[in-house]
Design a protein around this motif. Sequence first.
Motif, PDB file in Angstrom:
ATOM      1  N   SER A  32      32.405 -36.893 -41.666  1.00 19.22           N
ATOM      2  CA  SER A  32      33.517 -36.013 -42.047  1.00 19.22           C
ATOM      3  C   SER A  32      33.824 -36.101 -43.542  1.00 19.22           C
ATOM      4  O   SER A  32      34.357 -35.158 -44.116  1.00 19.22           O
ATOM      5  CB  SER A  32      34.762 -36.323 -41.222  1.00 19.22           C
ATOM      6  N   LEU A  33      33.466 -37.228 -44.163  1.00 18.73           N
ATOM      7  CA  LEU A  33      33.706 -37.394 -45.595  1.00 18.73           C
ATOM      8  C   LEU A  33      32.508 -36.985 -46.447  1.00 18.73           C
ATOM      9  O   LEU A  33      32.581 -37.029 -47.676  1.00 18.73           O
ATOM     10  CB  LEU A  33      34.071 -38.852 -45.902  1.00 18.73           C
ATOM     11  N   SER A  34      31.414 -36.571 -45.808  1.00 18.05           N
ATOM     12  CA  SER A  34      30.179 -36.290 -46.548  1.00 18.05           C
ATOM     13  C   SER A  34      30.321 -35.130 -47.539  1.00 18.05           C
ATOM     14  O   SER A  34      29.607 -35.076 -48.534  1.00 18.05           O
ATOM     15  CB  SER A  34      29.022 -36.029 -45.582  1.00 18.05           C
ATOM     16  N   THR A  35      31.240 -34.225 -47.293  1.00 20.72           N
ATOM     17  CA  THR A  35      31.429 -33.096 -48.209  1.00 20.72           C
ATOM     18  C   THR A  35      32.578 -33.334 -49.192  1.00 20.72           C
ATOM     19  O   THR A  35      32.840 -32.492 -50.041  1.00 20.72           O
ATOM     20  CB  THR A  35      31.693 -31.797 -47.429  1.00 20.72           C
ATOM     21  N   ALA A  36      33.244 -34.476 -49.070  1.00 26.08           N
ATOM     22  CA  ALA A  36      34.363 -34.781 -49.962  1.00 26.08           C
ATOM     23  C   ALA A  36      33.829 -35.192 -51.334  1.00 26.08           C
ATOM     24  O   ALA A  36      32.736 -35.749 -51.455  1.00 26.08           O
ATOM     25  CB  ALA A  36      35.211 -35.908 -49.376  1.00 26.08           C
ATOM     26  N   SER A  37      34.616 -34.940 -52.348  1.00 22.88           N
ATOM     27  CA  SER A  37      34.248 -35.399 -53.691  1.00 22.88           C
ATOM     28  C   SER A  37      34.398 -36.920 -53.739  1.00 22.88           C
ATOM     29  O   SER A  37      35.008 -37.527 -52.852  1.00 22.88           O
ATOM     30  CB  SER A  37      35.167 -34.763 -54.732  1.00 22.88           C
ATOM     31  N   ALA A  38      33.879 -37.523 -54.790  1.00 21.17           N
ATOM     32  CA  ALA A  38      34.007 -38.975 -54.948  1.00 21.17           C
ATOM     33  C   ALA A  38      35.478 -39.381 -55.008  1.00 21.17           C
ATOM     34  O   ALA A  38      35.887 -40.371 -54.394  1.00 21.17           O
ATOM     35  CB  ALA A  38      33.263 -39.444 -56.193  1.00 21.17           C
TER      36      ALA A  38
END
Length: 181
Positions: free
Chosen positions: A64-70
Amino acid sequence: MRTPASLCLHAYSIPALIDLVIQSCGRPELSAMATDLPHRWGDAELNELQCDPLAAAARATADSLSTASAAEGWAFDLVSAHSLELEGEYWIVPGSEQVPRSAPRGGRIVRCPMTGDIVLDASSGGVGQCETISSGWRSNAELLLAEGWALPDLESDWAALDVDLLEAAAGRGLGRPGSPL
């Protein structure tokens, strides 16, 4: 622990707190708050858990966090591992990461009525818990996934059962398909 409220971040929801952390990502006191959460672990580390549901939950969070920015990922981790509840809000309190967490007992953070500072109220923790912050009544699985730690004999992970009551229930067929309970 005593932290001026002006150094803290707080919001009425977790997403709002994550947004505040993202906006404040250059603050050194926030950058110093380390996290080690299972969704950042590799497969070898997750396999060491020997708990497929926990490993699956960590992998799902990572997905779920794979598309989040750093910055979004860092803020999510920081809020997940270090946010505390106070007065109906979620808080990031610099310095609180240096105080060990415990569950279900431990101290809690409160606002000093004279200065407005955020302080650890050790009197709320009970005997032997005056130097920890309580994470509440949560299971080891919840604590590991959210905060990155667990305790081998966590009180909120076990329950006392009356063996005589269990044997009597088994003798009456309770809990079987078609039984009244």
